[in-house]
Design a protein around this motif. Structure first.
Motif, PDB file in Angstrom:
ATOM      1  N   VAL A 268       1.170  -1.008  -0.401  1.00 16.15           N
ATOM      2  CA  VAL A 268      -0.227  -0.212   0.018  1.00 16.15           C
ATOM      3  C   VAL A 268       0.780   1.187   0.056  1.00 16.15           C
ATOM      4  CG1 VAL A 268      -1.412   1.239   1.680  1.00 16.15           C
ATOM      5  CG2 VAL A 268      -1.968  -1.517   0.901  1.00 16.15           C
ATOM      6  N   TYR A 269       2.096   1.385   1.152  1.00 17.08           N
ATOM      7  CA  TYR A 269       2.708   1.965   1.157  1.00 17.08           C
ATOM      8  C   TYR A 269       3.962   2.673  -0.086  1.00 17.08           C
ATOM      9  CZ  TYR A 269       1.109   3.506   5.358  1.00 17.08           C
ATOM     10  OH  TYR A 269       0.089   3.557   6.192  1.00 17.08           O
ATOM     11  N   GLN A 270       3.893   2.050  -1.030  1.00 20.75           N
ATOM     12  CA  GLN A 270       4.881   1.807  -2.603  1.00 20.75           C
ATOM     13  C   GLN A 270       4.554   2.673  -3.290  1.00 20.75           C
ATOM     14  OE1 GLN A 270       5.592  -2.504  -3.558  1.00 20.75           O
ATOM     15  NE2 GLN A 270       7.620  -1.642  -2.934  1.00 20.75           N
ATOM     16  N   ARG A 271       2.817   2.105  -3.256  1.00 23.03           N
ATOM     17  CA  ARG A 271       2.314   3.174  -4.412  1.00 23.03           C
ATOM     18  C   ARG A 271       2.110   4.227  -3.772  1.00 23.03           C
ATOM     19  NH1 ARG A 271      -4.380   0.759  -4.995  1.00 23.03           N
ATOM     20  NH2 ARG A 271      -3.761  -1.016  -5.807  1.00 23.03           N
ATOM     21  N   THR A 272       2.170   4.995  -2.861  1.00 21.86           N
ATOM     22  CA  THR A 272       2.434   6.682  -2.344  1.00 21.86           C
ATOM     23  C   THR A 272       3.705   6.856  -2.600  1.00 21.86           C
ATOM     24  OG1 THR A 272       2.632   6.192   0.294  1.00 21.86           O
ATOM     25  CG2 THR A 272       0.353   6.540  -0.804  1.00 21.86           C
ATOM     26  N   LYS A 273       4.608   5.775  -2.582  1.00 15.91           N
ATOM     27  CA  LYS A 273       6.175   5.994  -2.511  1.00 15.91           C
ATOM     28  C   LYS A 273       7.258   6.338  -1.323  1.00 15.91           C
ATOM     29  CE  LYS A 273       6.332   6.736  -7.493  1.00 15.91           C
ATOM     30  NZ  LYS A 273       6.136   5.104  -7.970  1.00 15.91           N
ATOM     31  N   ASN A 274       6.368   5.643  -0.728  1.00 12.60           N
ATOM     32  CA  ASN A 274       6.864   6.285   1.072  1.00 12.60           C
ATOM     33  C   ASN A 274       7.249   5.303   1.581  1.00 12.60           C
ATOM     34  OD1 ASN A 274       7.749   6.778   3.719  1.00 12.60           O
ATOM     35  ND2 ASN A 274       5.422   7.383   3.506  1.00 12.60           N
ATOM     36  N   ASN A 275       9.176   4.711   1.299  1.00 19.01           N
ATOM     37  CA  ASN A 275       9.916   4.339   0.830  1.00 19.01           C
ATOM     38  C   ASN A 275      10.588   3.567   2.619  1.00 19.01           C
ATOM     39  OD1 ASN A 275      10.559   3.417  -1.647  1.00 19.01           O
ATOM     40  ND2 ASN A 275      11.820   4.804  -1.790  1.00 19.01           N
ATOM     41  N   GLU A 276      10.170   4.671   3.214  1.00 21.09           N
ATOM     42  CA  GLU A 276      10.878   4.152   4.645  1.00 21.09           C
ATOM     43  C   GLU A 276      10.091   3.784   5.047  1.00 21.09           C
ATOM     44  OE1 GLU A 276      11.262   7.129   8.890  1.00 21.09           O
ATOM     45  OE2 GLU A 276      12.069   7.694   6.970  1.00 21.09           O
ATOM     46  N   ILE A 277       8.668   3.423   5.153  1.00 18.86           N
ATOM     47  CA  ILE A 277       7.352   2.592   5.704  1.00 18.86           C
ATOM     48  C   ILE A 277       7.732   1.477   5.259  1.00 18.86           C
ATOM     49  CG2 ILE A 277       4.977   2.731   6.103  1.00 18.86           C
ATOM     50  CD1 ILE A 277       4.136   5.593   6.050  1.00 18.86           C
TER      51      ILE A 277
END
Length: 167
Positions: A37-46
């Motif tokens: 899910v967070y890959q969709r927002t490109k939030n690599n840290e999470i």
């Protein structure tokens, strides 16, 4: 969680996966799904946090290693990408195209000898992609094996679309 994700309701999706993870703390899949899910927002840290949590919960959960490799690759941490894809290949029952990825990650990490070995294995298939052929030839040229690279490049030129051929 999957149903919410299909409806692009990421928050509800994450909440559902978190409930699943809480219900069975030894189940890696919900943590892996949260990372997606967070890959969709490109939030690599999470993304990295949840993938590492998935691996901690179940060190044999192969999909997490594959995603981890891809995320490291995008972050230009090629040595870590190679390490993660190697773990994936060791434990995966159906590696599919992961061996091609492994070859590309090895090229990015400048391990041309190992990359050429991997490409040599996977390119026995007549349906090998032109891109893989090009990278295989590249690895051979980096090792000064020009005579071996030539027939591979010829195959590349035969299979590649003219617009995909660059100087």
């Amino acid at each position: 969680g999957d149903a919410y994700l299909l409806q692009n309701q990421g928050g509800e999706s994450v909440s559902s996966y978190e409930r699943a993870a809480a219900a069975d703390p030894k189940w890696a899949k919900p943590l892996y799904k949260i990372a997606q899910v967070y890959q969709r927002t490109k939030n690599n840290e999470i993304v990295m946090d949840y993938l590492n949590r998935a691996i901690t919960v179940d060190p044999e959960y192969a999909p997490a290693y594959k995603e981890l490799a891809g995320t490291y690759y995008l972050q230009k941490k090629f040595d870590k990408a190679v390490e993660a894809i190697e773990k994936y290949l060791k434990i995966s029952e159906t590696p599919g195209d992961a061996k091609y990825q492994y070859g590309f990650f090895l090229v990015a990490n400048k391990n041309y000898q190992k990359a050429s070995e991997i490409f040599g294995q996977v390119l026995n298939d007549k349906n090998a992609s032109p891109t893989a052929l090009k990278f295989y030839a590249f690895t051979l040229m980096e090792q000064k094996k020009f005579a071996e690279a030539r027939p591979i490049l010829e195959q590349f030129f035969q299979k590649a679309k003219p617009e995909d051929i660059k100087a």
